[in-house]
Design a protein around this motif. Sequence first.
Motif, PDB file in Angstrom:
ATOM      1  N   CYS A 231       0.852  -1.202   0.000  1.00  0.00           N
ATOM      2  CA  CYS A 231       0.000   0.000   0.000  1.00  0.00           C
ATOM      3  C   CYS A 231       0.884   1.248   0.000  1.00  0.00           C
ATOM      4  N   GLY A 232       0.316   2.340  -0.486  1.00  0.00           N
ATOM      5  CA  GLY A 232       0.946   3.658  -0.383  1.00  0.00           C
ATOM      6  C   GLY A 232       2.371   3.690  -0.909  1.00  0.00           C
ATOM      7  N   THR A 233       3.246   4.239  -0.080  1.00  0.00           N
ATOM      8  CA  THR A 233       4.648   4.372  -0.451  1.00  0.00           C
ATOM      9  C   THR A 233       5.277   3.014  -0.757  1.00  0.00           C
ATOM     10  N   SER A 234       4.925   2.009   0.032  1.00  0.00           N
ATOM     11  CA  SER A 234       5.493   0.679  -0.187  1.00  0.00           C
ATOM     12  C   SER A 234       5.066   0.134  -1.552  1.00  0.00           C
TER      13      SER A 234
ATOM     14  N   SER B 153       6.131  -3.769   3.333  1.00  0.00           N
ATOM     15  CA  SER B 153       5.508  -2.906   4.333  1.00  0.00           C
ATOM     16  C   SER B 153       6.567  -2.341   5.265  1.00  0.00           C
ATOM     17  N   GLN B 154       6.512  -1.046   5.493  1.00  0.00           N
ATOM     18  CA  GLN B 154       7.424  -0.440   6.456  1.00  0.00           C
ATOM     19  C   GLN B 154       7.105  -0.974   7.845  1.00  0.00           C
ATOM     20  N   SER B 155       5.838  -0.846   8.241  1.00  0.00           N
ATOM     21  CA  SER B 155       5.451  -1.177   9.618  1.00  0.00           C
ATOM     22  C   SER B 155       5.300  -2.671   9.854  1.00  0.00           C
TER      23      SER B 155
ATOM     24  N   THR C 189       0.287  -3.256   8.377  1.00  0.00           N
ATOM     25  CA  THR C 189      -0.794  -2.752   7.520  1.00  0.00           C
ATOM     26  C   THR C 189      -1.791  -3.875   7.229  1.00  0.00           C
TER      27      THR C 189
ATOM     28  N   VAL D 175       5.351  10.505   9.782  1.00  0.00           N
ATOM     29  CA  VAL D 175       4.265   9.721   9.174  1.00  0.00           C
ATOM     30  C   VAL D 175       4.516   9.568   7.674  1.00  0.00           C
ATOM     31  N   ALA D 176       5.046  10.600   7.060  1.00  0.00           N
ATOM     32  CA  ALA D 176       5.370  10.503   5.629  1.00  0.00           C
ATOM     33  C   ALA D 176       6.677   9.720   5.481  1.00  0.00           C
ATOM     34  N   SER D 177       6.547   8.586   4.847  1.00  0.00           N
ATOM     35  CA  SER D 177       7.689   7.674   4.740  1.00  0.00           C
ATOM     36  C   SER D 177       8.759   8.208   3.784  1.00  0.00           C
TER      37      SER D 177
ATOM     38  N   LEU E 252       2.655  11.859  -3.776  1.00  0.00           N
ATOM     39  CA  LEU E 252       2.066  11.411  -2.500  1.00  0.00           C
ATOM     40  C   LEU E 252       2.688  12.174  -1.326  1.00  0.00           C
ATOM     41  N   LYS E 253       4.032  12.340  -1.364  1.00  0.00           N
ATOM     42  CA  LYS E 253       4.717  13.059  -0.278  1.00  0.00           C
ATOM     43  C   LYS E 253       4.164  14.467  -0.160  1.00  0.00           C
TER      44      LYS E 253
ATOM     45  N   GLU F 146       0.561  14.462   1.195  1.00  0.00           N
ATOM     46  CA  GLU F 146       0.463  14.054   2.600  1.00  0.00           C
ATOM     47  C   GLU F 146       0.804  15.173   3.569  1.00  0.00           C
TER      48      GLU F 146
ATOM     49  N   VAL G 273      -1.542   1.635   9.485  1.00  0.00           N
ATOM     50  CA  VAL G 273      -2.975   1.613   9.167  1.00  0.00           C
ATOM     51  C   VAL G 273      -3.506   0.192   9.346  1.00  0.00           C
TER      52      VAL G 273
HETATM   53  C1  AGP Z   1       3.686   6.855   3.445  1.00  0.00           C
HETATM   54  O1  AGP Z   1       4.170   8.153   3.432  1.00  0.00           O
HETATM   55  C2  AGP Z   1       2.319   6.715   3.931  1.00  0.00           C
HETATM   56  N1  AGP Z   1       2.145   7.237   5.215  1.00  0.00           N
HETATM   57  C3  AGP Z   1       1.548   5.449   3.586  1.00  0.00           C
HETATM   58  O2  AGP Z   1       1.254   5.523   2.243  1.00  0.00           O
HETATM   59  C4  AGP Z   1       2.207   4.094   3.868  1.00  0.00           C
HETATM   60  O3  AGP Z   1       3.263   3.883   2.987  1.00  0.00           O
HETATM   61  C5  AGP Z   1       1.164   2.970   3.716  1.00  0.00           C
HETATM   62  O4  AGP Z   1       0.141   3.149   4.655  1.00  0.00           O
HETATM   63  C6  AGP Z   1       1.768   1.590   3.851  1.00  0.00           C
HETATM   64  O5  AGP Z   1       2.343   1.403   5.095  1.00  0.00           O
HETATM   65  P1  AGP Z   1       3.337   0.216   5.363  1.00  0.00           P
HETATM   66  O6  AGP Z   1       4.508   0.394   4.483  1.00  0.00           O
HETATM   67  O7  AGP Z   1       3.667   0.336   6.818  1.00  0.00           O
HETATM   68  O8  AGP Z   1       2.614  -1.059   5.042  1.00  0.00           O
END
Ligand code: AGP
Length: 595
Positions: free
Chosen positions: A290-293, A337-339, A342, A388-390, A474-475, A478, A592
């Motif tokens: 999702c998103g940045t990933s 995924s960063q986190s 998600t 929050v903005a990756s 996106l950056k 956001e 998220v």
């Molecule tokens: C990135 O700047 C955002 N905050 C968002 O798009 C994020 O990349 C997305 O929610 C996915 O998150 P994740 O990488 O932790 O799965």
Amino acid sequence: MCGIVGYIGNLEKKKLIIGGLRELEYRGYDSAGISVLSQGQLHTFKAVGKLVNLEKKCETFASSGFGVAIGHTRWATHGKPTEANAHPHFADFSNVVHNGIIENHREIKECLEKKGHHFVSQTDTEVIVHLFEEKLKTFTDTFEAFKQTIAELRGAYAILLITQKEPEKIFYAKNASPLIIGKGEDGIFFASSDAPLIGLATDVSYLEDQSVGYMDLNGFESLDLVVKLNQDKGYAQKDGFRFFMEKEIYEQHTVLLESMMGRTNEGKVIFDFRDGQFCDEIEEITICACGTSYHAGMVGKYLLERYGKIKTNVVIASEFRYANPILKKNELFVAISQSGETLDTLEAVKYVKTFGNKTLAICNVDNSSIVRECDEVLLTRAGIEKGVASTKAFATQVMVLWLLSVFLGQRRGVLAPSEAETLIKVMVESAKKTEVSHKLHDRIKRLSKRYLHGHGFFFIGRDVFYPLALESALKLKEISYLHAEGYPSGEMKHGPIALADSELFTVALMPEHLLYEKIKSNVEELSARDATICALSAKEFDGADDMLYISPCSHYMEEFFSMMVALQLFALEVAVRVGSDVDMPRNLAKSVTVE
Ligand code: AGP
């Protein structure tokens, strides 16, 4: 990201070290530990999870009188977050804490095992203390043994070692990971960043790379480059930057090298998958995120197809599960995924597992839900990302995907060894390109004031610069709440060009080393219709209203990473001017966990 503290003096050491670790909590960690050496005795305590768990473990312990102590908060990279993997690591009479990665730990471990050393953790760090005790068998001088130990290590490190052989000293070494020594009324203090030193040390020395030494109560005066410590805690946590996001942008050149560490050797990419055959027989890849990933995944598609010669699909996690996807038997499912939490991505992984496909997580958080759910993991090693903005998470995701593309190219026999070797060199150069120059940042600060109005932004690019355009839009959205779109530059003429006028801001990504002429004509089409053009390139472009120069590069991926930094800074500086909350923009969450 791991944190280190150390102390030499008479204060109660347990309290002091845990207090120091608490100042590093904001950096994220999954286990912690301390060692206190006083009155000839070494006491070590470790715990998984938060510092309260560690405090409970050593509730009844207290030290009195003179002694030395070290402590560590660990963000797992090699091995799970377990008590055995937590620092300090020990051998017979010495303990060590370490930040960074020892690239050649496997070779050292094998060699020491043959000499009878027994290892209890899965970490790269444990070899340091065993190697040191092994060296002591040859070198009677403790410092000489320590120097010889450090000389054998390859990689990044900030190391503190204490030993019963020299109970009044802390041995230290630093290369590519920060380490600070401070002096105050109550003794000598060590830390991997300023925050734990505030209120304790007045004077500090920020060690240079290749520093190896030892410290006792009288040694501080011999240090070079001693400065007064800024006592502002908020400033210290952000390492002096205005925002966490800014700090994270500036960190990228370091974390990118960390994401590569131990993963390349003699012109080859190597991954330590638990299953050595994990990537064999894979015929196709689906990346889901999702998103940045997701944008990193899109970059990955170009790289995996170009260097790994493997067909790659990229899907948005929330769109995947309900679309009755068709997966082939030998299709690898990659969740980015960063986190690692998600929900859309996590549920997609669970769904795919019901088909029996292999799953790989590319993730920044070990032991997160997505990591636990997948068969294998490649950690991105960006360290905790607070904005929050990756930013740095995206950079490391792209780097890991690039490594994966070369790994698969080699494994599938479709990438010439010489090309793999060249690409690895380009990776290192690309990481270096993300080091922010003050000149570039100042230029972006000045430029940002011209881009605060208008009826929207288009970020345009081709190939890997198209997902970078999406990510840059996106950056900006956001954190500045301005409308922005990313578009493939060749697609503008198929519709969006109708919007072109002087109030349409077009940020054009114009790499010299990839399709320059093609994108140039696309931008000229917009320029001819009076759109306001800000061009990013190392090459002058006549049709631009503003030029944002990147430094000359020799490969398109170097240009990719250079532009990425410039575009992140552009979003940041526009957001600062419109007065939004850069680190915590409205309506957004870092993780998220809803559908
Ligand atoms: C990135 O700047 C955002 N905050 C968002 O798009 C994020 O990349 C997305 O929610 C996915 O998150 P994740 O990488 O932790 O799965």
